[in-house]
Design an enzyme around this catalytic site. Sequence first.
Site, short mmCIF file in Angstrom:
data_model
loop_
_atom_site.label_atom_id
_atom_site.label_comp_id
_atom_site.label_asym_id
_atom_site.label_seq_id
_atom_site.Cartn_x
_atom_site.Cartn_y
_atom_site.Cartn_z
N HIS A 37 103.80 72.85 -105.69
CA HIS A 37 102.37 73.11 -105.47
C HIS A 37 101.63 73.21 -106.81
O HIS A 37 100.50 72.74 -106.94
CB HIS A 37 102.17 74.42 -104.70
CG HIS A 37 102.80 74.44 -103.33
ND1 HIS A 37 103.88 75.23 -103.03
CD2 HIS A 37 102.48 73.79 -102.19
CE1 HIS A 37 104.20 75.07 -101.75
NE2 HIS A 37 103.38 74.20 -101.21
N GLN A 61 99.74 72.22 -86.25
CA GLN A 61 100.65 71.17 -86.68
C GLN A 61 102.11 71.51 -86.40
O GLN A 61 103.01 70.74 -86.73
CB GLN A 61 100.44 70.83 -88.15
CG GLN A 61 100.90 71.90 -89.13
CD GLN A 61 100.42 71.59 -90.54
OE1 GLN A 61 99.23 71.62 -90.84
NE2 GLN A 61 101.35 71.26 -91.42
N GLN A 157 102.32 62.07 -94.52
CA GLN A 157 101.09 62.89 -94.49
C GLN A 157 100.08 62.35 -95.49
O GLN A 157 98.89 62.17 -95.17
CB GLN A 157 101.46 64.33 -94.82
CG GLN A 157 100.29 65.24 -95.10
CD GLN A 157 100.75 66.67 -95.29
OE1 GLN A 157 101.05 67.37 -94.34
NE2 GLN A 157 100.82 67.12 -96.53
N VAL A 180 108.24 67.01 -107.09
CA VAL A 180 108.88 67.90 -108.06
C VAL A 180 110.22 68.33 -107.48
O VAL A 180 110.30 68.73 -106.31
CB VAL A 180 108.00 69.13 -108.35
CG1 VAL A 180 108.70 70.08 -109.31
CG2 VAL A 180 106.65 68.69 -108.90
N SER A 189 110.71 72.82 -101.73
CA SER A 189 110.05 72.99 -100.43
C SER A 189 110.06 74.47 -100.08
O SER A 189 111.03 75.18 -100.37
CB SER A 189 110.82 72.21 -99.35
OG SER A 189 110.40 72.65 -98.06
N SER A 190 108.98 74.90 -99.42
CA SER A 190 108.93 76.29 -98.97
C SER A 190 110.05 76.57 -97.97
O SER A 190 110.43 77.71 -97.76
CB SER A 190 107.58 76.58 -98.31
OG SER A 190 106.53 76.21 -99.18
#
Length: 293
Positions: A37, A61, A157, A180, A189-190
């Site tokens: 991010h 979503q 996306q 990244v 990734s979260s």
Amino acid sequence: MQRIRTVRAMQALADAERAAGKTLALVPTMGALHAGHLALVEEARRLADHVTVSIFVNPTQFGPGEDFAQYPRTLEQDLAALEAVGGVEAVFAPSVEEMYPDGQDGQRTWVVVEALDAHLCGRFRPGHFRGVATVVAKLFHACRPHVAVFGRKDAQQFLILRRMARDLNLGVEVVGVPIVREADGLALSSRNVYLTPSQRRQAGVLSQAVAAARQAIARGEQHPAVLVESMRKIMAQAPEAQVQYAEVVDVETLAPLDRIAPGQEVLAAVAVFFGQTRLIDNAFARAPERPSD
Ligand code: AMP
């Protein structure tokens, strides 16, 4: 850095900045911020005078049975991380009620980007891209950016939103930033926090698979079936990996290909479950102008 909770306050700030002659960038996120991010924030700072980061876990979503309730929410840490990197003027963090005042079931207007949502993740997550396109359109109208910055990690996306902006004349330039990665190649990734230590050790196979496909395409491999087979073979080395899809598609249509044409730009993309955790990865690649065979 201002923290803004309402659409009205966000629009007032954006209008004032526009009236002062500034260019505005928006970085939409669902929070649980990591270095991926922050790379988007850095690009946004390069592209505009004023940077807004939105933090909103968008319920529309997520499908039934997906991880909306469990999704990590770390707002205070996220604000501290953005303060620390600097250069962010506003954080737009609305409530679900603010974004969907009539409730999710009361929303009557939806944005659907046809055909592009039928492939890759869209095949397995019905309604997901409708929710994404709708919330991003709402965020654009709240934050009024000139440019919006997305990660190529979520390649479908990014391509869908770029198409939405073009088809609807939104006046927002949609920019895609490279993925990244961790040292072993795993895309940040979260959702990586859900992985067990053993799954985490195995998860490098996604990036190995798409990197191998990219190299083979650059060397002149024209047959998606061969590339898919090799990606599946690499990912089969991880005993807990359950591959949902491995595909090579055209970047404009996102449709699977029978054969890659000389000079064509394609996307090699995979989605893999480790237990309940779903990870995705991809690589953009361009075929050589002159095929080697
Ligand atoms: P999310 O918070 O997961 O919805 O992601 C917000 C934005 O960050 C999206 O545009 C993502 O594509 C982007 N992003 C997430 N992870 C990465 C990464 N590892 N590298 C680059 N961009 C990323």
